[in-house]
Design a protein around this motif. Structure first.
Motif: not given
Length: 574
Positions: A180-198
């Motif tokens: 969980p690095v600040p400032g970097k758009p993160l792509t997180l796979p979870l149960m068949g979904m793709i989550l995006h968070v920053r």
């Protein structure tokens, strides 16, 4: 020669199973109702995770709403518990990198866990009690309230429908997530979904969207989190809007405060809203979004033999109405005997919005309001309240009202911080005073009277429309844990900066010329001190340019080479 492929292999091998999972979470717990034991921990995943008896007990009781809450269907909220000493771990290199640019309010908590609860209660005639009651709890050291609420919202229903393998699959997905690095758009796979968070950075402007179009992921994301920890202030505080300035002061000063509400969802969101109201300052006092009579700290927090501790408690059990009558500040949200919020929106400036004295609080009194004898140092910002009231009358959307509240609190807190930061800057030694061949200068002591005098002429009144006794507020603030911890942190950051500047100055000094006039003992002492300073850069995480360290190492080599062979040999072995 080491190839790029070998390097990549080493990096992969260095990441052990569950290393990445632990960057985000400690474990997932499932709590069920056992007819003989009551609330019981059914299982923990990953199954190698160990919890202390106190942690297990607290999680079990906090995972279910109090029986009077009447929470049918699905309920979500969060709690906060102390970590047992055996489960506390040292910060890793990855923890440091993650927190380096993170706002102080989002730092990993090394003394507490946050429990993100998804509770389900539905009628089931096949069970003896006639109800299915079970909770999925995500346990984490990260105060990412929105983020984990959404994660629980994905994981828990799948578990209820399809069983334990779903939780295992979800945990294995999380173990593949980047840190969980600040400032970097993160792509997180979870149960068949793709989550995006920053995750926000210290440099982010307030209100900035966490995922910008320029990040090239917003248009691709099926599920994009707009915020990882933003609390809906309007929804959470709408029952006590006339008193938001007073409540801001109480949280700022670390005053003991109880929030009594009809459900864990309401009391937890209210406590979190109060804590976030002083952002970007961090609340260093304890706070418990949901607290029960079974909590291991119950006796500590309810004793009448000493003053109430500096903690914000969220409670739902009517028992607390009598137990906490001696507490100086109580917030009531609706009828504690009902399952609805019972909140209201009184006129922000009317007589109905007056404070209620704590002495008038009755055990069965359920009126929404703030019960306290506290006299605020600052006056209400009537201009803001009128603007806010117009929004209420004009049916302005709740999200817009929440943004307005958030901005107001932010401006108020920043106006409060600016004089402290300005005074702190005046305590820092001038750069010309940093001599490479002397010990780094120290920060001057914080002198309260000197600071108060500065506030009288150059205080928050210059940047804030809020009037009142700012000096009196500062006098109380510097006696609080919030000031103590803020000052310790800022002092540590400034001392690290001074040390960094000192090393830069030392690296640019001609130490070889200095050695000509010195004895061998003094030269050896210089080499040992240089080594110690370079070692401190790593151990104290000092931000020192790589070029500076390279120059210092070259200086050590040159000085060591100039010494007699026997002395050089001793230094090389040292």
């Amino acid at each position: 020669m080491e190839t790029a492929e070998n390097t990549d292999t080493k990096e992969v091998l260095s990441v052990l199973p569950w290393d990445q999972f632990s960057e985000w979470m400690h474990c997932v717990c499932v709590v069920t109702f056992d007819l003989e034991l009551g609330q019981a921990l059914e299982f923990i995943y990953p199954n190698h995770i160990e919890l202390s008896e106190s942690e297990r007990s607290n999680i079990c009781y906090l995972a279910f709403p109090d029986s009077n809450s009447g929470c049918m269907g699905d309920t979500q909220y969060c709690f906060r518990i102390r970590k047992g000493r055996s489960t506390r771990r040292k910060l890793t290199e990855s923890d440091y990198l993650c927190s380096k640019d993170c706002p102080v309010t989002l730092l990993k908590d090394d003394t507490h866990y946050y429990g993100y609860v998804y509770f389900r209660q539905v009628r089931d005639k096949t069970l003896k009690r006639g109800y299915f009651q079970k909770s999925v709890v995500l346990l984490s050291s990260l105060p990412y309230f929105n983020f984990f609420k959404d994660i629980a919202d994905i994981i828990a229903p799948e578990y209820f429908d399809n069983g334990e393998p779903c939780l295992e699959a979800a945990c294995h997905d999380i173990d593949q997530w980047p840190s969980p690095v600040p400032g970097k758009p993160l792509t997180l796979p979870l149960m068949g979904m793709i989550l995006h968070v920053r995750i926000p950075t210290k440099q982010d402007k307030p209100g900035r969207k966490l995922i910008e179009a320029s990040d090239n992921v917003a248009s691709l994301a099926p599920f994009t989190l707009s915020s990882i920890n933003r609390i809906d202030l309007f929804e959470s505080l709408q029952g006590v809007l006339p008193h938001i300035h007073l409540l801001w002061e109480l949280v700022l000063l670390g005053e003991p405060l109880v929030v009594m509400a009809p459900s864990p969802t309401v009391c937890a969101s209210t406590v979190l809203a109060l804590v976030s109201s002083i952002s970007p300052l961090r609340c260093y006092c304890d706070y418990r979004p949901f607290f029960t009579i079974h909590d291991s700290e119950f006796k500590e927090y309810t004793t009448k033999t000493q003053a109430p501790p500096r903690v914000i408690l969220g409670v739902t059990n009517p028992f607390f109405a009598k137990t906490f009558q001696h507490w100086p500040h109580i917030v009531r949200i609706g009828d504690m005997g009902l399952g609805n919020s019972g909140g209201s929106n009184p006129s922000l400036l009317s007589n109905d919005s007056k404070l209620k004295k704590t002495s008038k609080l009755k055990a069965l009194d359920s009126k929404t309001g703030v019960y306290t004898k506290y006299k605020p140092f600052l006056k209400k910002d009537k201009l803001f309240l009128k603007t806010f009231a117009k929004g209420l009358a004009g049916k302005r959307p709740g999200t817009a009202q929440s943004t307005l509240l958030e901005r107001h609190f932010l401006e108020l807190t920043q106006s409060f911080i600016i004089p402290l930061e300005r005074y702190l800057a005046s305590l820092m030694p001038l750069q010309k005073c940093i001599s490479p061949l002397r010990a780094p200068p120290s920060l001057k002591p914080f002198r309260p009277e000197e600071f108060f005098q500065m506030v009288e002429n150059n205080g928050p009144q210059l940047t804030s429309g809020t009037k009142g006794d700012w000096v009196g507020l500062y006098k109380r603030f510097i006696q609080s844990p919030n000031f103590e911890q803020w000052f310790l942190r800022r002092r540590s950051e400034i001392e690290a900066k001074i040390m960094s500047l000192h090393l830069v100055a030392l690296s640019e000094t001609d130490l070889e010329s200095w050695c000509y006039e010195k004895s061998e003992v003094e030269i050896v002492d210089m080499v040992l001190r240089l080594r110690q300073k370079i070692s401190m850069v790593t151990s104290h995480r000092l931000e020192v340019p790589a070029a500076t360290l390279e120059r210092l190492n070259n200086q050590i080599t040159s000085i060591t080479d100039s010494l007699p062979p026997d002395l050089r040999g001793i230094l090389i072995k040292a």
